[in-house]
Design a protein around this motif. Structure first.
Motif, PDB file in Angstrom:
ATOM      1  N   SER A 166     -34.763  42.458  41.999  1.00  0.00           N
ATOM      2  CA  SER A 166     -35.564  41.491  41.231  1.00  0.00           C
ATOM      3  C   SER A 166     -34.685  40.416  40.599  1.00  0.00           C
ATOM      4  O   SER A 166     -35.067  39.235  40.558  1.00  0.00           O
ATOM      5  N   THR A 167     -33.509  40.785  40.128  1.00  0.00           N
ATOM      6  CA  THR A 167     -32.588  39.782  39.573  1.00  0.00           C
ATOM      7  C   THR A 167     -32.103  38.847  40.674  1.00  0.00           C
ATOM      8  O   THR A 167     -32.036  37.620  40.469  1.00  0.00           O
ATOM      9  N   GLY A 168     -31.771  39.376  41.830  1.00  0.00           N
ATOM     10  CA  GLY A 168     -31.351  38.550  42.958  1.00  0.00           C
ATOM     11  C   GLY A 168     -32.456  37.621  43.416  1.00  0.00           C
ATOM     12  O   GLY A 168     -32.210  36.451  43.753  1.00  0.00           O
ATOM     13  N   TRP A 169     -33.686  38.117  43.419  1.00  0.00           N
ATOM     14  CA  TRP A 169     -34.833  37.286  43.783  1.00  0.00           C
ATOM     15  C   TRP A 169     -35.002  36.139  42.791  1.00  0.00           C
ATOM     16  O   TRP A 169     -35.232  34.989  43.176  1.00  0.00           O
ATOM     17  N   PHE A 170     -34.880  36.444  41.486  1.00  0.00           N
ATOM     18  CA  PHE A 170     -34.978  35.412  40.456  1.00  0.00           C
ATOM     19  C   PHE A 170     -33.850  34.389  40.600  1.00  0.00           C
ATOM     20  O   PHE A 170     -34.083  33.176  40.490  1.00  0.00           O
ATOM     21  N   PHE A 171     -32.637  34.863  40.861  1.00  0.00           N
ATOM     22  CA  PHE A 171     -31.503  33.952  41.069  1.00  0.00           C
ATOM     23  C   PHE A 171     -31.754  33.066  42.285  1.00  0.00           C
ATOM     24  O   PHE A 171     -31.396  31.896  42.295  1.00  0.00           O
ATOM     25  N   LYS A 172     -32.370  33.642  43.329  1.00  0.00           N
ATOM     26  CA  LYS A 172     -32.650  32.876  44.547  1.00  0.00           C
ATOM     27  C   LYS A 172     -33.668  31.767  44.272  1.00  0.00           C
ATOM     28  O   LYS A 172     -33.516  30.641  44.759  1.00  0.00           O
ATOM     29  N   ILE A 173     -34.697  32.089  43.505  1.00  0.00           N
ATOM     30  CA  ILE A 173     -35.713  31.090  43.157  1.00  0.00           C
ATOM     31  C   ILE A 173     -35.099  29.953  42.334  1.00  0.00           C
ATOM     32  O   ILE A 173     -35.400  28.777  42.540  1.00  0.00           O
ATOM     33  N   MET A 174     -34.198  30.312  41.420  1.00  0.00           N
ATOM     34  CA  MET A 174     -33.584  29.315  40.541  1.00  0.00           C
ATOM     35  C   MET A 174     -32.388  28.621  41.201  1.00  0.00           C
ATOM     36  O   MET A 174     -31.794  27.739  40.592  1.00  0.00           O
TER      37      MET A 174
ATOM     38  N   ALA B 222     -26.921  35.022  44.172  1.00  0.00           N
ATOM     39  CA  ALA B 222     -28.235  35.581  44.489  1.00  0.00           C
ATOM     40  C   ALA B 222     -28.154  36.466  45.735  1.00  0.00           C
ATOM     41  O   ALA B 222     -28.717  37.568  45.764  1.00  0.00           O
ATOM     42  N   GLY B 223     -27.447  35.998  46.751  1.00  0.00           N
ATOM     43  CA  GLY B 223     -27.328  36.771  47.983  1.00  0.00           C
ATOM     44  C   GLY B 223     -26.601  38.087  47.775  1.00  0.00           C
ATOM     45  O   GLY B 223     -26.975  39.111  48.352  1.00  0.00           O
ATOM     46  N   ILE B 224     -25.571  38.052  46.942  1.00  0.00           N
ATOM     47  CA  ILE B 224     -24.812  39.273  46.657  1.00  0.00           C
ATOM     48  C   ILE B 224     -25.687  40.284  45.925  1.00  0.00           C
ATOM     49  O   ILE B 224     -25.683  41.481  46.255  1.00  0.00           O
ATOM     50  N   LEU B 225     -26.458  39.827  44.926  1.00  0.00           N
ATOM     51  CA  LEU B 225     -27.330  40.735  44.178  1.00  0.00           C
ATOM     52  C   LEU B 225     -28.399  41.337  45.094  1.00  0.00           C
ATOM     53  O   LEU B 225     -28.682  42.545  45.019  1.00  0.00           O
ATOM     54  N   LEU B 226     -28.989  40.502  45.937  1.00  0.00           N
ATOM     55  CA  LEU B 226     -30.004  41.020  46.868  1.00  0.00           C
ATOM     56  C   LEU B 226     -29.400  42.018  47.854  1.00  0.00           C
ATOM     57  O   LEU B 226     -29.976  43.081  48.104  1.00  0.00           O
TER      58      LEU B 226
END
Length: 143
Positions: A97-105, A110-114
């Motif tokens: 969910s954090t990676g998804w939020f980073f991707k949207i912003m 973001a890719g690493i978190l996902l």
């Protein structure tokens, strides 16, 4: 009263005969029984052994102790497995969910978190979850 190796071997054989199969439990019980016999006021081994076994609950109590020990180990393993499922699920969900939020912003990492979230989900959560489901269904089958 001092115990000889023959007496200790006799006690160990009786523990196996009365249903104690775990080596660790057998060693612990053997140690406790020998200590109790050595500190008793009896001069005869047979009388001291019978008195000690009565204090431990008799011969039938040995198999009960083995069953209780096995059930405690099983419960401990189930708790450890459930804890791993919950923690890995929480971490994977948080990372995804954090990676998804980073991707949207359009923020960095973001890719690493996902990738890390999905890796934990696939490598830790799913195998543990499905193994636990398989084991619980197998137990229900035999009950």
């Amino acid at each position: 009263m001092m115990l000889s190796d023959k007496h200790v071997e006799y006690i160990a054989t009786n523990l196996e005969f009365y249903g104690v199969t775990s080596d660790e439990l057998k060693e612990d019980l053997l140690d406790h029984i020998c200590t109790q016999i050595e500190t008793s006021n009896h001069n005869d081994f047979e009388a001291a052994y019978k008195d000690t076994m009565q204090k431990f609950g008799g011969h039938h109590a040995m198999s009960t102790i083995q069953r209780e020990t096995n059930s405690m180990i099983t419960i401990k393993n189930k708790i450890r497995s459930k804890r791993l499922i919950y923690i890995s699920g929480y971490i994977a969900t948080t990372l995804i969910s954090t990676g998804w939020f980073f991707k949207i912003m359009h923020w960095p990492f973001a890719g690493i978190l996902l990738a890390l979230g999905f890796a934990i989900l696939i490598i830790l959560f799913f195998p543990t979850f499905f193994y636990n489901k398989y084991k619980s269904s197998e137990r229900k089958l035999y009950e």
